[in-house]
Design a protein around this motif. Structure first.
Motif, short mmCIF file in Angstrom:
data_model
loop_
_atom_site.label_atom_id
_atom_site.label_comp_id
_atom_site.label_asym_id
_atom_site.label_seq_id
_atom_site.Cartn_x
_atom_site.Cartn_y
_atom_site.Cartn_z
N GLU A 1 -0.79 3.47 -0.63
CA GLU A 1 -0.04 3.65 0.61
C GLU A 1 -0.77 4.62 1.54
O GLU A 1 -0.93 4.34 2.73
CB GLU A 1 1.36 4.18 0.28
CG GLU A 1 2.22 4.47 1.50
CD GLU A 1 3.55 5.11 1.14
OE1 GLU A 1 4.22 5.60 2.05
OE2 GLU A 1 3.89 5.12 -0.07
N ASP A 2 -1.20 5.76 1.00
CA ASP A 2 -1.90 6.73 1.84
C ASP A 2 -3.26 6.22 2.27
O ASP A 2 -3.76 6.56 3.34
CB ASP A 2 -2.05 8.05 1.09
CG ASP A 2 -0.73 8.81 1.00
OD1 ASP A 2 0.11 8.63 1.89
OD2 ASP A 2 -0.56 9.56 0.02
N GLN B 1 -2.74 4.08 5.25
CA GLN B 1 -2.50 4.92 6.42
C GLN B 1 -3.80 5.54 6.92
O GLN B 1 -4.07 5.61 8.11
CB GLN B 1 -1.51 6.04 6.07
CG GLN B 1 -0.06 5.61 6.07
CD GLN B 1 0.88 6.79 5.92
OE1 GLN B 1 0.50 7.82 5.36
NE2 GLN B 1 2.09 6.65 6.42
#
Length: 456
Positions: free
Chosen positions: A435-436, A439
């Motif tokens: 997820e990071d 991003q």
């Protein structure tokens, strides 16, 4: 005798080596009983003949509860009466030579002195003061079905040790052995499949020769000059030496081999046709790798250095082609921290393209951003069939530098599957969440979470 000073009476009592005799003295004279808590040792040896006779007397009894073997009870009573215990010797004496044929066929554990419940009942009480420990078990009850044995923090003699045919796993840790060449160990545990020798000292020209051995971990602090491992069924071998030593391995079934040693001269690895994984940690890496020349079966290679004196690859410029000349079918390569730093110092950017490598992992310091990027490019451009790349950046590198480096890599090689993380000496590796990472690829946020820890 009533007029004798107490210190003299205690000295007399302490010279009585047999604790059973001490118990008799306590019963015979009140002064002995009063002063006995000042003793620092227990030596209780139970005659096997007395035990067998007691069992014979009740062999026709309807209940085995009538059988009494007071050894454990006497021992615990003696122990509870002492204030400070420095020495314990407990065992069965007058054992016949052929212990396996002792005429005791029931499942009793009266003389099973290494029974876990019995040990935990008394050992924690004396562990802080205990300096010497000797336990002689009754084979017919304790060792006939023993399959796993672990001994730590002791100095033992293995002279005349009986064979333990059922034991398949043995761990000796922080030990000193009188078996300098491991001859007695090989003979006494012929069916071992797992052997862990962790900081076992007192060895001289040791040789492990076990036909059924499958896994071996050997960590040596005071390394003898020569180590020898002969095991036709060995699959996994890990050797860690703190000092230089010659190493000889003969293991035709060897699949996973990890060697950590300042210098191995010579290293002889014979008959290793099935080897798949090699991890080398040494002051000079390339001379060790040369002993594996033309190993077609190897798939995964991990390199780490024990120091940067002259570089772990030697005094010459090192290229990736050197590795592929030795391991032509290698598909996975990992440079641990010191090996990568040495690669930046002594490596060569020029080389021939390698199409076999599919997975690469590197532990980076990024002291100089452009320099580190050039060496990463050296690997990624030359290994043009790479699919998965994992790069870990040292935790002390600023987030801005890490962010710029990661952004540059993902933009320059967009088709690769990237995995990023951080590392620090003595700590677990920390990987960035998917997820990071998504991003970061969009807005390059400098902050991210660590979600998975692992040791390579």
């Amino acid at each position: 005798m009533e007029t004798l000073p107490e210190i003299l009476v205690l000295e007399i009592l302490s010279r009585v080596d047999d604790s059973a005799a001490v118990a008799c003295c306590r019963a015979a004279w009140k002064t002995f009983n009063t002063l006995s808590p000042g003793l620092h040792s227990i030596n209780l040896q139970w005659p096997l003949s007395s035990y067998i006779e007691s069992r014979s007397r009740v062999s026709n009894a309807s209940s085995s509860s009538q059988i009494t073997s007071p050894l454990k009870t006497i021992f615990l009573n003696l122990l509870s009466n002492l204030i400070v215990v420095e020495s314990v010797r407990i065992g069965v004496k007058n054992l016949p030579r052929d212990l396996l044929h002792v005429d005791v066929e029931d499942k009793a554990n009266d003389l099973h002195l290494t029974d876990e419940d019995f040990i935990m009942e008394w050992l924690p009480r004396v562990s802080r003061s205990l300096k010497s420990l000797s336990i002689s078990d009754f084979w017919a009850q304790s060792c006939h079905n023993l399959v796993e044995l672990e001994l730590k923090n002791a100095w033992i003699s293995v002279d005349n040790l009986n064979q333990m045919l059922m034991v398949t796993s043995l761990t000796l840790e922080s030990m000193r052995l009188t078996d300098k060449e491991l001859t007695q160990l090989n003979q006494s545990f012929p069916n071992l499949q797992v052997l862990n020798l962790i900081d076992v000292r007192g060895l001289k020209l040791p040789k492990i020769y076990l036909r059924h051995l499958k896994t071996c971990h050997w960590t040596i602090t005071d390394a003898p000059p020569f180590l020898n491992v002969i095991a036709p069924n060995l699959i996994t071998l890990r050797i860690e030496c703190k000092k230089p030593a010659a190493v000889r391995v003969e293991a035709p079934s060897l699949t996973h081999f990890r060697l950590s040693i300042p210098h191995a001269d010579p290293l002889l690895v014979k008959r290793y046709g099935t080897i798949k994984t090699v991890w080398i940690e040494a002051s000079l890496i390339y001379p060790l790798l040369a002993h594996f020349r033309y190993t077609d079966s190897l798939d995964h290679l991990t390199l780490d250095s024990l120091g940067l004196i002259k570089g772990p690859f030697g005094i010459f410029k090192f290229t990736l082609q050197n590795l592929f000349n030795i391991f032509p079918n290698m598909t996975s390569l990992c440079f641990r921290p010191r090996a990568w730093s040495a690669f930046e110092v002594r490596g060569s950017i020029f080389g021939i393209g390698m199409e076999g490598l599919k997975t690469f992992c590197g532990y980076l310091m990024i002291v100089n951003l452009s320099l580190t990027l050039s060496w990463v490019a050296c690997v990624l451009d030359q290994c043009y069939n790479l699919v998965d790349v994992s790069l870990l950046i040292h935790r002390n590198v600023s987030s801005n530098v890490s962010k710029d480096f990661m952004r540059t890599c993902m933009l320059r090689w967009p088709k690769l599957n990237w995995r990023w993380g951080t590392w620090e000496e003595g700590k677990e590796d920390c990987w960035i969440s998917d997820e990071d990472l998504m991003q970061m690829s969009s807005d390059m946020k400098p902050e991210f979470r660590c979600v998975k820890k692992q040791r390579s």
